[in-house]
Each structure stands twice: as structure tokens, then as C-alpha cells.
Design an enzyme around this catalytic site. Structure first.
Site, mmCIF file in Angstrom:
data_model
loop_
_atom_site.group_PDB
_atom_site.id
_atom_site.type_symbol
_atom_site.label_atom_id
_atom_site.label_comp_id
_atom_site.label_asym_id
_atom_site.label_seq_id
_atom_site.Cartn_x
_atom_site.Cartn_y
_atom_site.Cartn_z
ATOM 1 N N ASP A 169 0.882 -1.151 0.000
ATOM 2 C CA ASP A 169 0.000 0.000 0.000
ATOM 3 C C ASP A 169 0.933 1.217 0.000
ATOM 4 O O ASP A 169 2.114 1.098 0.352
ATOM 5 C CB ASP A 169 -0.875 -0.042 1.272
ATOM 6 C CG ASP A 169 -1.649 1.233 1.458
ATOM 7 O OD1 ASP A 169 -2.296 1.678 0.499
ATOM 8 O OD2 ASP A 169 -1.605 1.803 2.571
ATOM 9 N N ASP A 212 -0.053 5.043 0.907
ATOM 10 C CA ASP A 212 -0.290 6.002 1.998
ATOM 11 C C ASP A 212 -0.222 5.311 3.354
ATOM 12 O O ASP A 212 -1.018 4.409 3.627
ATOM 13 C CB ASP A 212 -1.684 6.641 1.852
ATOM 14 C CG ASP A 212 -1.799 7.528 0.623
ATOM 15 O OD1 ASP A 212 -0.872 8.307 0.382
ATOM 16 O OD2 ASP A 212 -2.817 7.438 -0.079
ATOM 17 N N GLY A 239 -7.424 3.989 3.552
ATOM 18 C CA GLY A 239 -7.576 2.983 2.503
ATOM 19 C C GLY A 239 -8.845 3.121 1.676
ATOM 20 O O GLY A 239 -9.037 2.416 0.696
ATOM 21 N N ARG A 294 -11.566 8.443 -2.366
ATOM 22 C CA ARG A 294 -11.878 9.849 -2.079
ATOM 23 C C ARG A 294 -13.383 10.081 -1.913
ATOM 24 O O ARG A 294 -13.823 10.687 -0.930
ATOM 25 C CB ARG A 294 -11.336 10.725 -3.217
ATOM 26 C CG ARG A 294 -11.308 12.197 -2.888
ATOM 27 C CD ARG A 294 -10.741 12.997 -4.055
ATOM 28 N NE ARG A 294 -9.477 12.449 -4.535
ATOM 29 C CZ ARG A 294 -8.943 12.704 -5.726
ATOM 30 N NH1 ARG A 294 -9.537 13.522 -6.554
ATOM 31 N NH2 ARG A 294 -7.784 12.153 -6.084
ATOM 32 N N SER A 350 -5.364 5.406 -3.924
ATOM 33 C CA SER A 350 -5.204 6.826 -4.243
ATOM 34 C C SER A 350 -5.024 7.103 -5.726
ATOM 35 O O SER A 350 -4.199 6.499 -6.389
ATOM 36 C CB SER A 350 -3.998 7.394 -3.492
ATOM 37 O OG SER A 350 -3.753 8.717 -3.930
ATOM 38 N N ARG A 351 -5.773 8.094 -6.195
ATOM 39 C CA ARG A 351 -5.606 8.561 -7.577
ATOM 40 C C ARG A 351 -4.373 9.451 -7.681
ATOM 41 O O ARG A 351 -3.953 9.804 -8.774
ATOM 42 C CB ARG A 351 -6.848 9.340 -8.005
ATOM 43 C CG ARG A 351 -8.120 8.527 -7.891
ATOM 44 C CD ARG A 351 -9.302 9.326 -8.376
ATOM 45 N NE ARG A 351 -9.447 9.134 -9.804
ATOM 46 C CZ ARG A 351 -10.454 8.454 -10.357
ATOM 47 N NH1 ARG A 351 -11.398 7.966 -9.621
ATOM 48 N NH2 ARG A 351 -10.513 8.303 -11.643
ATOM 49 N N ASN A 352 -3.811 9.848 -6.538
ATOM 50 C CA ASN A 352 -2.603 10.674 -6.541
ATOM 51 C C ASN A 352 -1.329 9.829 -6.525
ATOM 52 O O ASN A 352 -0.231 10.372 -6.390
ATOM 53 C CB ASN A 352 -2.607 11.611 -5.327
ATOM 54 C CG ASN A 352 -3.631 12.727 -5.476
ATOM 55 O OD1 ASN A 352 -3.581 13.501 -6.427
ATOM 56 N ND2 ASN A 352 -4.587 12.787 -4.561
ATOM 57 N N ASP A 378 -1.545 -0.621 6.120
ATOM 58 C CA ASP A 378 -1.716 0.079 7.405
ATOM 59 C C ASP A 378 -3.199 0.301 7.716
ATOM 60 O O ASP A 378 -3.513 0.867 8.761
ATOM 61 C CB ASP A 378 -1.020 1.448 7.387
ATOM 62 C CG ASP A 378 -1.746 2.433 6.501
ATOM 63 O OD1 ASP A 378 -2.075 2.081 5.352
ATOM 64 O OD2 ASP A 378 -2.029 3.553 6.966
HETATM 65 C C1 BG6 Z 1 -5.761 5.914 0.341
HETATM 66 C C2 BG6 Z 1 -5.790 6.680 1.640
HETATM 67 O O1 BG6 Z 1 -4.484 5.430 0.103
HETATM 68 O O2 BG6 Z 1 -6.163 6.747 -0.736
HETATM 69 C C3 BG6 Z 1 -7.162 7.283 1.836
HETATM 70 O O3 BG6 Z 1 -5.480 5.822 2.712
HETATM 71 C C4 BG6 Z 1 -7.558 8.138 0.637
HETATM 72 O O4 BG6 Z 1 -7.163 8.062 3.013
HETATM 73 C C5 BG6 Z 1 -7.476 7.292 -0.620
HETATM 74 O O5 BG6 Z 1 -8.851 8.652 0.794
HETATM 75 C C6 BG6 Z 1 -7.816 8.072 -1.883
HETATM 76 O O6 BG6 Z 1 -6.817 9.031 -2.100
HETATM 77 P P1 BG6 Z 1 -6.840 10.148 -3.194
HETATM 78 O O7 BG6 Z 1 -5.399 10.614 -3.227
HETATM 79 O O8 BG6 Z 1 -7.260 9.505 -4.491
HETATM 80 O O9 BG6 Z 1 -7.785 11.194 -2.770
HETATM 81 MG MG MG Z 2 -2.688 3.116 3.663
#
Ligand code: BG6
Ligand code: MG
Length: 214
Positions: A8, A10, A45, A48, A115-117, A169
Site C-alpha cells: 500500500d 499512503d 484505505g 476519495r 489513491s488517484r494521486n 496500514d
Molecule cells: C488511500 C488513503 O491510500 O487513498 C485514503 O489511505 C484516501 O485516506 C485514498 O482517501 C484516496 O486518495 P486520493 O489521493 O485519491 O484522494
Molecule cells: Mg494506507
């Protein structure tokens, strides 16, 4: 025997959790929605838009789909601004040595994140081209606890799910790995999750041999 490890992002590779929290807190304050760190724990996890739905449980106002998109975008803009502070020095303790050791042993490694980031974060910490596969929020329909992101990472590496170990996590992430019939190492917030096959506060105390024999 484990043939691949899916990390994972984040809270496992890098601690972006505080930035997610700050982004949501600012958005919630501006909207007069009660939000605190305990609620924030439930967002680990989770995608968004699903995170936003959890936050809106405390709202007295009903938001349209367009307004919800605007709220999520507002949070993401704050979050993206905070992400600019992240450098390779923010890679969490023990992570780099475990990654290097797995590579040395020719064990495949991947990222499996909601996460999309993910691409932007990997770029900031200098790991864009490090992994054999990356599966993230941009690739999936169902976010953790659904196993989709981990199954996709396994498929992209060409490894059977039962030969994969996930490092997580989040409670939702541990559930996702188990739903995908994978082994799980719980770290950070998941270090007390008894459903994981192995737990540790962080990766610094982990022997790669132990991981590969789970
Ligand atoms: C996960 C985080 O990895 O990504 C979450 O643990 C978060 O808290 C999710 O909401 C989506 O992230 P993002 O960057 O696409 O907003
Ligand atoms: Mg995580």
C-alpha cells in the site's frame, strides 16, 4: 512461498495520512461539518468519494452530486498543495532497505493503492520507475476492502494471488488482502489487527526471510 510483495502507499511507503486529514479538516470546517481524527481513521484505505460520504454522515445539509464533486475537489486541491512538501526523505523507516532486499532476491514488488494521486506521490519520492507494477485508484472501480486493486497488481506482475504478500496500514486494506486470498503484514495503524498474518509497528524490524516464508 511468497513470490511478490504488494505495498500500500499512503501510511506504508510514505506518511501522507496527516495531509489527507488536514485537507478534509479544512473542507469540513468551511462547510461547518463536524470532523475529527477519530472519523479520519475510518478513511484509511477508502477512496476519495467514499471518504467524503463518511464525512457527510455528520452534515445536516444534503449535497447534490455536483456539490459533492466540488467538495472532494476542494479537499484534493488542499492535499495536492501539501504534497509538494514531500521528498524522498519522507519514505518511512525501514521501507528502502526492505525494497532493496526484495529486488536483490528477484522478488517482484508492486504498489496497490486506492489513491488517484499515486503517480504524483511516487514521482515526489523518486520511486516512479522502481516497482514491477503499480495499481491505483485510477485503475479500479471498487476500492478497499474490495480486493480489486491487489488482484490487478498481482495480474500485472503475472503472479498468483496466493503467492502474494500485502503490506497494509488500513483495516480496509487488511480485509482487501484477505478477500484476495493473499497474506498480509499489518503495519502502523494495522499493527494491532489480529487478522493479519504478521504485524509490526514499521518495516525496520522486519526480516525479509520471515516475510517470504509467511
Ligand atoms: C488511500 C488513503 O491510500 O487513498 C485514503 O489511505 C484516501 O485516506 C485514498 O482517501 C484516496 O486518495 P486520493 O489521493 O485519491 O484522494
Ligand atoms: Mg494506507
Amino acid at each position: 512461498m511468497i513470490k511478490a510483495v504488494i505495498f500500500d502507499l499512503d501510511g506504508v511507503i510514505v506518511s501522507t495520512d496527516e495531509f489527507h486529514y488536514q485537507g478534509w479538516q479544512k473542507m469540513a470546517d468551511a462547510e461547518n461539518i463536524y470532523f475529527d481524527r477519530a472519523i479520519n481513521e475510518r478513511l484509511r484505505g477508502v477512496s476519495r468519494m467514499e471518504s467524503l460520504e463518511i464525512i457527510l454522515e455528520k452534515s445536516h445539509k444534503t449535497y447534490s452530486a455536483e456539490e459533492k464533486t466540488e467538495l472532494a475537489t476542494r479537499k484534493n486541491d488542499i492535499y495536492r498543495e501539501l504534497l509538494k512538501k514531500i521528498t524522498p526523505k519522507d519514505i518511512l523507516v525501514g521501507v528502502s532497505s526492505v525494497l532493496e532486499e526484495l529486488k536483490r532476491r528477484k522478488i517482484k514488488i508492486a504498489i496497490g493503492s486506492s489513491s488517484r494521486n499515486t503517480p504524483a506521490i511516487l514521482e515526489r519520492i523518486g520511486l516512479s520507475n522502481f516497482f514491477d507494477a503499480v495499481a491505483d485508484g485510477n485503475d479500479i472501480k471498487n476500492s478497499k476492502p474490495d480486493p480489486e486493486v491487489f488482484l490487478l497488481a498481482a495480474k500485472r506482475m503475472g503472479i498468483n494471488p496466493s503467492e502474494c504478500l500485502v503490506v497494509e496500514d488500513a483495516e480496509a486494506g487488511v480485509e482487501a488482502a484477505l478477500a484476495g486470498a493473499m497474506k498480509v503484514l499489518g503495519v502502523g495503524s494495522a499493527a494491532t489487527d489480529h487478522r493479519a498474518h504478521l504485524t509490526s509497528n514499521d518495516l525496520s524490524a522486519i526480516e525479509v526471510d520471515t516475510l517470504l516464508n509467511l
